[in-house]
Design an enzyme around this catalytic site. Structure first.
Site, PDB file in Angstrom:
ATOM      1  N   ASP A 181       0.863  -1.183   0.000  1.00  0.00           N
ATOM      2  CA  ASP A 181       0.000   0.000   0.000  1.00  0.00           C
ATOM      3  C   ASP A 181       0.897   1.231   0.000  1.00  0.00           C
ATOM      4  O   ASP A 181       1.852   1.300   0.770  1.00  0.00           O
ATOM      5  CB  ASP A 181      -0.911   0.017   1.240  1.00  0.00           C
ATOM      6  N   SER A 188     -10.470  10.425   6.691  1.00  0.00           N
ATOM      7  CA  SER A 188     -11.662   9.803   6.077  1.00  0.00           C
ATOM      8  C   SER A 188     -11.554   8.282   6.005  1.00  0.00           C
ATOM      9  O   SER A 188     -12.508   7.605   5.655  1.00  0.00           O
ATOM     10  CB  SER A 188     -11.876  10.365   4.672  1.00  0.00           C
ATOM     11  N   LEU A 190     -10.799   6.393   8.666  1.00  0.00           N
ATOM     12  CA  LEU A 190     -10.982   5.768   9.980  1.00  0.00           C
ATOM     13  C   LEU A 190     -12.411   5.287  10.241  1.00  0.00           C
ATOM     14  O   LEU A 190     -12.640   4.520  11.178  1.00  0.00           O
ATOM     15  CB  LEU A 190     -10.532   6.723  11.081  1.00  0.00           C
ATOM     16  N   ASN A 251      -8.857  -0.358  -7.192  1.00  0.00           N
ATOM     17  CA  ASN A 251      -8.834   0.170  -8.554  1.00  0.00           C
ATOM     18  C   ASN A 251      -8.587  -0.940  -9.570  1.00  0.00           C
ATOM     19  O   ASN A 251      -7.999  -1.979  -9.252  1.00  0.00           O
ATOM     20  CB  ASN A 251      -7.760   1.265  -8.672  1.00  0.00           C
ATOM     21  N   CYS A 308     -16.342   9.085 -11.412  1.00  0.00           N
ATOM     22  CA  CYS A 308     -15.117   9.302 -10.662  1.00  0.00           C
ATOM     23  C   CYS A 308     -15.369  10.023  -9.342  1.00  0.00           C
ATOM     24  O   CYS A 308     -14.442  10.327  -8.618  1.00  0.00           O
ATOM     25  CB  CYS A 308     -14.098  10.063 -11.508  1.00  0.00           C
TER      26      CYS A 308
END
Ligand code: ZN
Length: 391
Positions: A181, A188, A190, A251, A308
């Site tokens: 990662d 945002s 959590l 993604n 998107c």
């Protein structure tokens, strides 16, 4: 009435004894007898003769016929010094075993001669306690726990799905967890990414996850890959040798890379995805079911790709789907039960319904089909800078 010494001397006169040197000579002549170890568990755990079967003296008579049905098979019974095994040999002869000897001098003499021994791998007292609820399940047991401790699982993504999956895999004692990662912990995240916490804001997710997971279970080693999976690094990351890949990617480009790499390396992928109230989970097992491209041969063209705009997701949903991913991963490692290979599980959090769709390998699949047309990694262009699905 006979004393112990007298009794032992009498029994030794009634049985055959074999020296360590003679027993070793039989092994070298490829006429190895079956060694039967009748010592106590702690003695066995400190080492035994390679290939020996193990049954404590107290259970010898009740267990031996199950372990050695052929009563003509040559047996060498041993204990530490040759006394307990003398009584055991007498009992076996009385039960009809035709060719039984007691190892004179026992395991102590065997070791003194420098002959081969095997030291079994055993769980430490701390591990016995930690994994006691696994040890109580016959399908896991000590052997299964050792498999988990030896296992290597690569998690793609330390986000919504990777959080519960990695927490449960670490708690279960999966010994090595690789995590790929490139992101840092954002506020945002959590609402659902429970492997992170408020005091980790701004910290790389792989390092935050490593801290949480290694604190949860010191048996676990987390290997962080603080990078985004690309065609450039995928071979290097996979070269570490992984048993299972948990795909929690957010993604399309990463999903296709994970898929193609897993097919070419023969590594099963436990795939999950989530959006708003809906989650999907399946297992792509090379050779035993479809791959991701059997279902979706190519990413959608950019103009047809989902909006998107940042997708929303109910906070608990990745907890449910990621936990199912952990479940499938444990089963793959333990080789127990039926996995989701060939089945796509669909969960709807609003209706609380679980549906299942059968999915098949496509012989025309561009990667795992009979005549593959894709044989190199493809870096698909990003559709936009924000995730298409929520991670
Ligand atoms: Zn395929």
């Amino acid at each position: 009435m006979a004393s112990y010494r007298e009794l032992l001397a009498r029994v030794k006169g009634e049985i055959e004894e074999i020296s360590s040197i003679d027993a070793q000579a039989l092994i070298e002549a490829r006429e190895a007898p079956l060694f039967v170890d009748v010592r106590e568990p702690d003695e066995w755990e400190e080492g035994h003769i390679p290939g020996a079967i193990y049954v404590t003296r107290g259970r010898l008579e009740s267990r031996i016929e199950g372990l050695v049905p052929d009563k003509s098979r040559p047996l060498v019974v041993y204990c530490a010094s040759g006394s307990r095994s003398a009584f055991a040999a007498k009992a076996l002869a009385e039960m009809g075993y035709e060719d039984v000897s007691s190892l004179a001098g026992g395991f102590v003499d065997w070791k003194r001669n420098g002959f081969d021994i095997t030291i079994p791998r055993v769980l430490s007292p701390e591990q016995r306690s930690r994994y006691s609820r696994h040890l109580l399940i016959p399908e896991v047991g000590e052997e299964g726990q050792q498999r988990l401790l030896d296992a290597r699982v690569l998690l793609v993504g330390a986000g919504g799905l990777g959080s519960p999956a990695s927490l449960y895999l670490a708690a279960a004692g999966v010994g090595t967890l690789g995590i790929v990662d490139a992101d840092v912990v954002d506020e945002s995240n959590l609402q659902r990414q429970i492997v992170h916490s408020t005091d980790r804001l701004g910290e790389p997710k792989v390092l935050s996850a490593k801290r949480t997971l290694e604190a949860l279970n010191p048996d676990v080693r987390v290997v962080p890959f603080e990078e985004r999976l690309t065609s450039e690094n995928v071979e290097r990351i996979l070269a570490d040798g992984w048993d299972v890949i948990v795909d929690g990617a957010d993604n399309f480009p990463t999903r296709y890379l994970v898929n193609d790499a897993s097919v070419w390396h023969g590594i099963p992928v436990v795939h999950g995805s989530i959006f708003r109230f809906e989650g999907q989970v399946t297992v792509f097992a090379p050779g035993a079911g479809p791959c991701y491209r059997c279902l979706f041969p190519q990413p959608p063209p950019a103009e047809l790709a989902p909006s998107c705009a940042e997708g929303g997701v109910l906070g608990v949903l990745p907890g449910i789907i990621g936990s199912i991913q952990a479940n499938e991963t444990l089963k793959l490692i333990l080789d127990r039960g039926d996995t989701l290979a060939g089945r796509l599980l669909l969960f709807d959090a609003l209706g609380t319904t679980l549906d299942e769709v059968n999915v098949r390998r496509d012989p025309y699949c561009p990667v795992c089909g009979d005549s593959p047309t894709i044989t190199e990694y493809v870096d698909y262009v990003e559709f936009c800078n924000v995730p298409l699905a929520v991670e």
